[in-house]
Write a protein that holds these residues in place. Structure first.
Motif, short mmCIF file in Angstrom:
data_model
loop_
_atom_site.label_atom_id
_atom_site.label_comp_id
_atom_site.label_asym_id
_atom_site.label_seq_id
_atom_site.Cartn_x
_atom_site.Cartn_y
_atom_site.Cartn_z
N LEU A 51 0.77 -1.18 -0.11
CA LEU A 51 -0.01 0.06 -0.06
C LEU A 51 0.71 1.26 0.14
O LEU A 51 0.38 2.30 -0.52
CB LEU A 51 -0.69 0.11 1.16
N ALA A 52 2.10 1.31 0.70
CA ALA A 52 2.81 2.46 0.58
C ALA A 52 4.37 1.71 0.83
O ALA A 52 4.56 0.72 1.56
CB ALA A 52 2.60 3.28 1.78
N SER A 53 5.40 2.54 0.42
CA SER A 53 6.74 1.93 0.61
C SER A 53 7.63 2.97 0.91
O SER A 53 7.73 4.03 0.16
CB SER A 53 6.92 1.15 -0.81
N LYS A 54 8.89 2.93 1.48
CA LYS A 54 9.82 3.46 1.77
C LYS A 54 11.08 2.61 1.68
O LYS A 54 12.08 2.66 2.28
CB LYS A 54 10.07 3.93 3.32
N SER A 55 10.90 1.71 0.74
CA SER A 55 11.96 0.55 0.25
C SER A 55 12.22 0.63 -0.97
O SER A 55 11.37 0.80 -1.99
CB SER A 55 11.58 -0.79 0.84
N SER A 56 13.47 0.42 -1.59
CA SER A 56 13.90 0.54 -2.85
C SER A 56 13.36 -0.76 -3.36
O SER A 56 13.57 -1.04 -4.47
CB SER A 56 15.36 0.57 -3.09
N LYS A 57 13.08 -1.94 -2.51
CA LYS A 57 12.89 -3.07 -3.02
C LYS A 57 11.52 -3.46 -3.43
O LYS A 57 11.39 -4.22 -4.55
CB LYS A 57 13.01 -4.22 -1.81
N ALA A 58 10.53 -2.85 -3.07
CA ALA A 58 9.20 -2.89 -3.57
C ALA A 58 8.43 -1.46 -3.58
O ALA A 58 8.80 -0.62 -2.64
CB ALA A 58 8.43 -3.71 -2.23
N LYS A 59 7.72 -1.26 -4.52
CA LYS A 59 6.85 -0.02 -4.66
C LYS A 59 5.45 -0.45 -4.38
O LYS A 59 4.78 -1.53 -4.31
CB LYS A 59 6.95 0.22 -6.18
#
Length: 364
Positions: free
Chosen positions: A84-92
């Protein structure tokens, strides 16, 4: 109004069956939000929850290959979810992910605890919990590493209409076995095995003539026995074991609900009275779990994905609708024969949250 989240927490160690409304507490709380994310984290919404026989053992106090679930902890389990939301470069945002996240509708996960899904042509998100997940990997490693079927072999699979067994029987055919026999708990399931999944014969273990039917279904002797059940079924298979046969010890679901005080939480699975045949027939019996072969998982998963895409493997699933709240009732289907193939709870239908097309690759 703030969105609400629901979670099952472990409340009481069951003696027999899991008791809905008693074994677990179903708790409502405010849902986590994107504003709470830290760097390297994602907010995930659960779509599908895997239900597996191994969960029953996790609720007891004895330690096997995993520590028991502690009273008050969120019940553990595999999920397929949507970011739903991301602060990761692995998943958007919008990505489908696999995680060992547990029985909850929403949660914040560190990026190290997710795998982004890229499914093969024709695959569904639920396949990541079944034929392309723990189920398929267990069947694959059990046969390729221990069973090792050879041309001309007779392979027998107990619990053959279940999540692992239904894949194991199909893999035995792909790996070259000559005669494949499935053991299941109803005539309907036996029909499924022979008419849809390519088994040469199937027998109903609930039939009063089970032992006689078993002998008739095996043309000579059993070369490979893939056991998901234990008890009487295992005993009968040993009676028909060929010299130097391989017994793949995957599960003993016939006794998973049979617990008693004074047994240290170990299930009272019926004993096998003819173990002497292990000696006289030089039978190799070996237990395993798929994590014994973690380094080989990417290669195995890619091979399973290829067979699935080519139609060599058919994925059977029982998907229980009704949201997360039905999980503590649905899990008992594993022990009553209520499911065919992989048992999954639909927490939220995938169609409701995405219109994206299937990506033509396997897991990242």
């Amino acid at each position: 109004m703030a969105r609400k989240n629901h979670t099952f927490y472990f409340a009481e160690r069951p003696v027999g069956e899991i008791v809905p409304g008693r074994t677990f507490n179903y708790v409502e709380a405010d849902a986590p939000t994107a504003e709470e994310l830290k760097d390297g984290q994602v907010l995930v919404e659960t779509l599908y929850l895997s239900l597996d026989p191994a969960m029953r053992g996790w609720l007891q106090e004895f330690r096997s290959y995993m520590p028991p679930v502690a009273i008050g902890d969120r019940m553990r389990g595999d999920i397929v979810g949507r970011v739903l939301a991301s602060k990761s470069s692995k998943a958007k945002e919008g990505d489908l992910v696999y995680s060992f996240a547990g029985w909850t509708e929403m949660l914040i996960l560190d990026e190290s605890n997710i795998n982004v899904l890229k499914l093969p042509p024709g695959a569904k998100p639920t396949h990541a919990l079944g034929v392309l997940g723990l189920t398929g990997l267990t069947a694959y490693f059990g046969l390729s590493k221990i069973g090792q079927p050879k041309p001309g072999d007779t392979v027998v699979v107990s619990g053959a209409a279940g999540a692992v067994g239904s894949v194991a029987g199909q893999l035995a055919r792909i790996m070259g076995a000559k005669h494949i026999v499935g053991i299941a708990g109803s005539e309907e399931k036996c029909k499924l095995l022979t008419e849809e999944l390519g088994f040469d014969a199937a027998i109903n273990y609930k039939s009063p003539t089970f032992r006689e039917d078993f002998s008739k279904a095996v043309p000579d002797y059993i070369n490979v026995f893939f056991d998901n059940v234990g008890g009487e079924v295992l005993e009968t298979a040993l009676h028909l074991a060929a010299p130097f046969s391989r017994f793949v010890m995957c599960g003993s679901i016939s006794g998973y609900n049979k617990f008693a005080e004074g047994t240290d939480g170990i299930p009272e699975i019926a004993g096998v009275r003819n173990l002497y045949r292990v000696i006289t027939h030089r039978v190799r019996m070996e237990g395993f779990i798929f994590t014994d072969f973690l380094q080989e998982v990417p290669e195995a998963r890619a091979q399973l994905a290829q067979w699935l895409a080519e139609g060599e493997i058919k994925a059977k699933e029982t998907i229980v609708k009704g949201g997360l709240k039905v999980a503590d009732t649905a899990i008992n289907q594993l022990f009553t024969g209520g499911n065919t193939g992989k048992l999954i709870v639909e927490v939220k239908p995938y169609e409701e949250v995405s219109n994206s097309s299937v990506i033509n690759q396997c897991f990242q």
